[in-house]
Every structure is written in C-alpha cells, then in structure tokens.
Design a protein around this motif. Sequence first.
Motif, PDB file in Angstrom:
ATOM      1  N   ALA A  89       0.838  -1.204   0.000  1.00  0.00           N
ATOM      2  CA  ALA A  89       0.000   0.000   0.000  1.00  0.00           C
ATOM      3  C   ALA A  89       0.877   1.260   0.000  1.00  0.00           C
ATOM      4  CB  ALA A  89      -0.942  -0.013   1.197  1.00  0.00           C
ATOM      5  N   ALA A  90       1.947   1.239   0.786  1.00  0.00           N
ATOM      6  CA  ALA A  90       2.861   2.389   0.810  1.00  0.00           C
ATOM      7  C   ALA A  90       3.544   2.549  -0.548  1.00  0.00           C
ATOM      8  CB  ALA A  90       3.897   2.217   1.923  1.00  0.00           C
ATOM      9  N   PHE A  91       3.908   1.448  -1.168  1.00  0.00           N
ATOM     10  CA  PHE A  91       4.526   1.491  -2.500  1.00  0.00           C
ATOM     11  C   PHE A  91       3.546   2.053  -3.523  1.00  0.00           C
ATOM     12  CE2 PHE A  91       5.996  -1.025  -6.372  1.00  0.00           C
ATOM     13  CZ  PHE A  91       7.012  -0.150  -6.682  1.00  0.00           C
ATOM     14  N   ALA A  92       2.295   1.649  -3.454  1.00  0.00           N
ATOM     15  CA  ALA A  92       1.279   2.178  -4.373  1.00  0.00           C
ATOM     16  C   ALA A  92       1.157   3.693  -4.209  1.00  0.00           C
ATOM     17  CB  ALA A  92      -0.066   1.496  -4.131  1.00  0.00           C
ATOM     18  N   SER A  93       1.221   4.174  -2.983  1.00  0.00           N
ATOM     19  CA  SER A  93       1.171   5.621  -2.744  1.00  0.00           C
ATOM     20  C   SER A  93       2.407   6.306  -3.319  1.00  0.00           C
ATOM     21  CB  SER A  93       1.073   5.920  -1.248  1.00  0.00           C
ATOM     22  OG  SER A  93      -0.149   5.478  -0.734  1.00  0.00           O
ATOM     23  N   ALA A  94       3.568   5.689  -3.150  1.00  0.00           N
ATOM     24  CA  ALA A  94       4.816   6.269  -3.675  1.00  0.00           C
ATOM     25  C   ALA A  94       4.790   6.346  -5.199  1.00  0.00           C
ATOM     26  CB  ALA A  94       6.014   5.452  -3.206  1.00  0.00           C
ATOM     27  N   ARG A  95       4.158   5.371  -5.835  1.00  0.00           N
ATOM     28  CA  ARG A  95       4.113   5.336  -7.299  1.00  0.00           C
ATOM     29  C   ARG A  95       3.251   6.447  -7.886  1.00  0.00           C
ATOM     30  NH1 ARG A  95       3.750  -0.703  -9.516  1.00  0.00           N
ATOM     31  NH2 ARG A  95       4.545   0.338 -11.352  1.00  0.00           N
ATOM     32  N   GLU A  96       2.432   7.091  -7.067  1.00  0.00           N
ATOM     33  CA  GLU A  96       1.592   8.193  -7.547  1.00  0.00           C
ATOM     34  C   GLU A  96       2.404   9.467  -7.779  1.00  0.00           C
ATOM     35  OE1 GLU A  96      -1.623   8.620  -4.781  1.00  0.00           O
ATOM     36  OE2 GLU A  96      -2.363   6.600  -5.168  1.00  0.00           O
ATOM     37  N   TRP A  97       3.624   9.510  -7.278  1.00  0.00           N
ATOM     38  CA  TRP A  97       4.478  10.689  -7.400  1.00  0.00           C
ATOM     39  C   TRP A  97       5.346  10.554  -8.646  1.00  0.00           C
ATOM     40  CZ3 TRP A  97       4.564  14.718  -3.792  1.00  0.00           C
ATOM     41  CH2 TRP A  97       3.731  14.526  -2.697  1.00  0.00           C
ATOM     42  N   PRO A  98       5.582  11.658  -9.373  1.00  0.00           N
ATOM     43  CA  PRO A  98       6.433  11.563 -10.572  1.00  0.00           C
ATOM     44  C   PRO A  98       7.921  11.508 -10.253  1.00  0.00           C
ATOM     45  CG  PRO A  98       5.638  13.808 -10.287  1.00  0.00           C
ATOM     46  CD  PRO A  98       4.982  12.971  -9.215  1.00  0.00           C
TER      47      PRO A  98
END
Length: 109
Positions: A89-98
């Motif tokens: 879940a934390a990785f999914a949030s990080a992937r939202e950033w360019p």
Amino acid sequence: DGPVVSSDPRVVTAMIRATLRTSDVCARLADGSYGLMMEDTPEDGAVWAVERLRRSLATRPGGRVLRAGVACYPGQALTPTDIVRAAEAAFASAREWPQDRIEVAPATP
C-alpha cells in the motif's frame, strides 16, 4: 520492507548488494520491482537504507527514479502478511508521485 521500482537488473542488483547487509534479503518480484527484507531494522533504519540505495542509483547515468514503500514490525504490522500488505500500500502511494518517493506505511493503531 518495501519494493524498489525496477530498472536495469544488473545495476539495481549491484547497488542493492553494496547497500544492504548480508543478513538482509532481496528478491525480484513478478512485476519487475524488488522486495527488500531487512532483519532487525527499525523504520528509520529502513528508510535510510532505501535512501542510500536511491542516492547510489542517482549517481548512474539514465535518470532513474526510485519509489519505495516501507513497513516494519511492529510499527506498521504484526504479521508477515500484514507487513507485506502495508508495504504494498505504501509502495502504491509512492508510485503516484512523478519523482523519487519513499513512502512509510501508517502506524498500526
């Protein structure tokens, strides 16, 4: 702890080996990302290890971006399954950033 976004596997593998301890475990996941499991490492130590890896990759030509999700026992989860879910879940949030991003899973209540 959390996965690292894929890049040239040889470069990433060499950087991970140079950054982690021999007691830590790294695996390439089915989606091409990397999962790191760091033994007896608190949250701040895990974030610092991923930051060292990010800095190492940044020195290489090619403009790689590193995004990671971090989850630790017992701060973010108490079971292996819950730790993996929290890191994902934390990785999914990080992937939202360019840009580069190390996202830490929220603490368990």
